[in-house]
Design a protein around this motif. Sequence first.
Motif, PDB file in Angstrom:
ATOM      1  N   ARG A  83      67.057 101.212  20.359  1.00  0.00           N
ATOM      2  CA  ARG A  83      66.604 100.583  19.112  1.00  0.00           C
ATOM      3  C   ARG A  83      66.075 101.698  18.218  1.00  0.00           C
ATOM      4  O   ARG A  83      64.887 102.029  18.226  1.00  0.00           O
ATOM      5  CB  ARG A  83      65.511  99.547  19.368  1.00  0.00           C
ATOM      6  CG  ARG A  83      66.032  98.157  19.707  1.00  0.00           C
ATOM      7  CD  ARG A  83      66.696  98.071  21.055  1.00  0.00           C
ATOM      8  NE  ARG A  83      66.872  96.680  21.486  1.00  0.00           N
ATOM      9  CZ  ARG A  83      67.414  96.340  22.647  1.00  0.00           C
ATOM     10  NH1 ARG A  83      67.833  97.278  23.498  1.00  0.00           N
ATOM     11  NH2 ARG A  83      67.547  95.069  22.959  1.00  0.00           N
ATOM     12  N   VAL A  84      66.979 102.289  17.459  1.00  0.00           N
ATOM     13  CA  VAL A  84      66.645 103.470  16.674  1.00  0.00           C
ATOM     14  C   VAL A  84      66.579 103.116  15.190  1.00  0.00           C
ATOM     15  O   VAL A  84      66.933 102.019  14.767  1.00  0.00           O
ATOM     16  CB  VAL A  84      67.678 104.594  16.915  1.00  0.00           C
ATOM     17  CG1 VAL A  84      67.617 105.073  18.363  1.00  0.00           C
ATOM     18  CG2 VAL A  84      69.086 104.106  16.568  1.00  0.00           C
ATOM     19  N   LYS A  85      66.167 104.099  14.419  1.00  0.00           N
ATOM     20  CA  LYS A  85      66.055 103.919  12.971  1.00  0.00           C
ATOM     21  C   LYS A  85      67.442 103.908  12.334  1.00  0.00           C
ATOM     22  O   LYS A  85      68.424 104.323  12.948  1.00  0.00           O
ATOM     23  CB  LYS A  85      65.185 105.042  12.384  1.00  0.00           C
ATOM     24  CG  LYS A  85      63.741 104.985  12.835  1.00  0.00           C
ATOM     25  CD  LYS A  85      62.877 106.021  12.121  1.00  0.00           C
ATOM     26  CE  LYS A  85      63.137 107.430  12.644  1.00  0.00           C
ATOM     27  NZ  LYS A  85      62.141 108.397  12.081  1.00  0.00           N
ATOM     28  N   PRO A  86      67.543 103.430  11.081  1.00  0.00           N
ATOM     29  CA  PRO A  86      68.849 103.394  10.409  1.00  0.00           C
ATOM     30  C   PRO A  86      69.557 104.744  10.362  1.00  0.00           C
ATOM     31  O   PRO A  86      70.793 104.795  10.340  1.00  0.00           O
ATOM     32  CB  PRO A  86      68.499 102.898   8.997  1.00  0.00           C
ATOM     33  CG  PRO A  86      67.265 102.061   9.200  1.00  0.00           C
ATOM     34  CD  PRO A  86      66.486 102.769  10.276  1.00  0.00           C
ATOM     35  N   ASN A  87      68.794 105.834  10.382  1.00  0.00           N
ATOM     36  CA  ASN A  87      69.418 107.157  10.355  1.00  0.00           C
ATOM     37  C   ASN A  87      69.832 107.639  11.749  1.00  0.00           C
ATOM     38  O   ASN A  87      70.305 108.766  11.917  1.00  0.00           O
ATOM     39  CB  ASN A  87      68.484 108.185   9.705  1.00  0.00           C
ATOM     40  CG  ASN A  87      67.174 108.376  10.459  1.00  0.00           C
ATOM     41  OD1 ASN A  87      66.994 107.863  11.573  1.00  0.00           O
ATOM     42  ND2 ASN A  87      66.239 109.097   9.864  1.00  0.00           N
ATOM     43  N   GLY A  88      69.642 106.768  12.767  1.00  0.00           N
ATOM     44  CA  GLY A  88      70.056 107.118  14.116  1.00  0.00           C
ATOM     45  C   GLY A  88      69.024 107.850  14.933  1.00  0.00           C
ATOM     46  O   GLY A  88      69.253 108.142  16.116  1.00  0.00           O
ATOM     47  N   ARG A  89      67.893 108.146  14.345  1.00  0.00           N
ATOM     48  CA  ARG A  89      66.848 108.879  15.064  1.00  0.00           C
ATOM     49  C   ARG A  89      65.875 107.914  15.743  1.00  0.00           C
ATOM     50  O   ARG A  89      65.705 106.787  15.318  1.00  0.00           O
ATOM     51  CB  ARG A  89      66.085 109.792  14.105  1.00  0.00           C
ATOM     52  CG  ARG A  89      66.935 110.901  13.519  1.00  0.00           C
ATOM     53  CD  ARG A  89      66.083 111.898  12.757  1.00  0.00           C
ATOM     54  NE  ARG A  89      66.885 113.001  12.244  1.00  0.00           N
ATOM     55  CZ  ARG A  89      66.382 114.063  11.622  1.00  0.00           C
ATOM     56  NH1 ARG A  89      65.055 114.145  11.421  1.00  0.00           N
ATOM     57  NH2 ARG A  89      67.182 115.021  11.187  1.00  0.00           N
ATOM     58  N   ARG A  90      65.230 108.415  16.797  1.00  0.00           N
ATOM     59  CA  ARG A  90      64.247 107.592  17.488  1.00  0.00           C
ATOM     60  C   ARG A  90      62.986 107.432  16.644  1.00  0.00           C
ATOM     61  O   ARG A  90      62.650 108.289  15.816  1.00  0.00           O
ATOM     62  CB  ARG A  90      63.853 108.237  18.822  1.00  0.00           C
ATOM     63  CG  ARG A  90      64.944 108.293  19.860  1.00  0.00           C
ATOM     64  CD  ARG A  90      64.362 108.769  21.177  1.00  0.00           C
ATOM     65  NE  ARG A  90      65.380 108.926  22.207  1.00  0.00           N
ATOM     66  CZ  ARG A  90      65.104 109.154  23.483  1.00  0.00           C
ATOM     67  NH1 ARG A  90      63.842 109.245  23.894  1.00  0.00           N
ATOM     68  NH2 ARG A  90      66.081 109.288  24.360  1.00  0.00           N
ATOM     69  N   TYR A  91      62.291 106.341  16.886  1.00  0.00           N
ATOM     70  CA  TYR A  91      60.979 106.178  16.272  1.00  0.00           C
ATOM     71  C   TYR A  91      59.995 107.144  16.926  1.00  0.00           C
ATOM     72  O   TYR A  91      60.009 107.327  18.143  1.00  0.00           O
ATOM     73  CB  TYR A  91      60.478 104.739  16.438  1.00  0.00           C
ATOM     74  CG  TYR A  91      61.217 103.748  15.581  1.00  0.00           C
ATOM     75  CD1 TYR A  91      60.911 103.581  14.230  1.00  0.00           C
ATOM     76  CD2 TYR A  91      62.246 102.967  16.130  1.00  0.00           C
ATOM     77  CE1 TYR A  91      61.591 102.665  13.449  1.00  0.00           C
ATOM     78  CE2 TYR A  91      62.939 102.048  15.346  1.00  0.00           C
ATOM     79  CZ  TYR A  91      62.608 101.908  14.011  1.00  0.00           C
ATOM     80  OH  TYR A  91      63.297 101.005  13.235  1.00  0.00           O
TER      81      TYR A  91
END
Length: 223
Positions: A83-91
């Motif tokens: 479940r990552v951010k829209p940019n593909g990075r982890r929270y």
Amino acid sequence: MTDGFPAPVPVATVSLAATAARVAELAHTLGRAHSEVFNLRRLSEASGVPADVVKALLDGRPAGEPDLQARFLQRLDLLRRTRVKPNGRRYTQQEIADGAGMSRQQAGALINGDRRPTMEHCDAIQRFFGVHAGFLTAHDTDALTDALQRTEQQLLQDFAVRERETVPAQAAAAGGDPLARLLQDHGVRGIAWRAAQLPSDKHRDKVTEWLDMLLESVKPTDS
């Protein structure tokens, strides 16, 4: 907040084997590939259970059960990876802390396993990641059963769409036929949907028994 780890939440009450069998039957009816419906990666992400454990449980093999702390850490790590951010990075820890209403120190201690979470911690993290109650705490079998039940509901919805498109129009027009009226009022999909929401196989068996009696009662008789 209370101290200590919350008790595991019993997400599913229906046996895994029975749920898997219903899903397999629905998939076959809809012409869906078994590998698509029982995709290990998808079920792992939906349940929080590692893919190898998902496979073992579906095969009916014992897979062990991590203790509550290990289960929490395992599921939280999966959430952070999937479940990552829209940019593909982890929270980040700070973003999780802000979203869950806790300090960065609290979030870091939970993520690193240095602090045992409370029920409030679990609820807040689950809300932040948008997963259902019990995701972080349910036993592996219950978590997988719950994921399969949600798959079953989706398949039933797909089945409902197909039924609306394929039920012959003349059946609905046969106003004097009790069975046709039943199908017109509720539809096969409506009956299937309601039955799937019942809490146990015992209740579903009663629906089957009732439908059998109904179909027998409206069977045309020879003149």
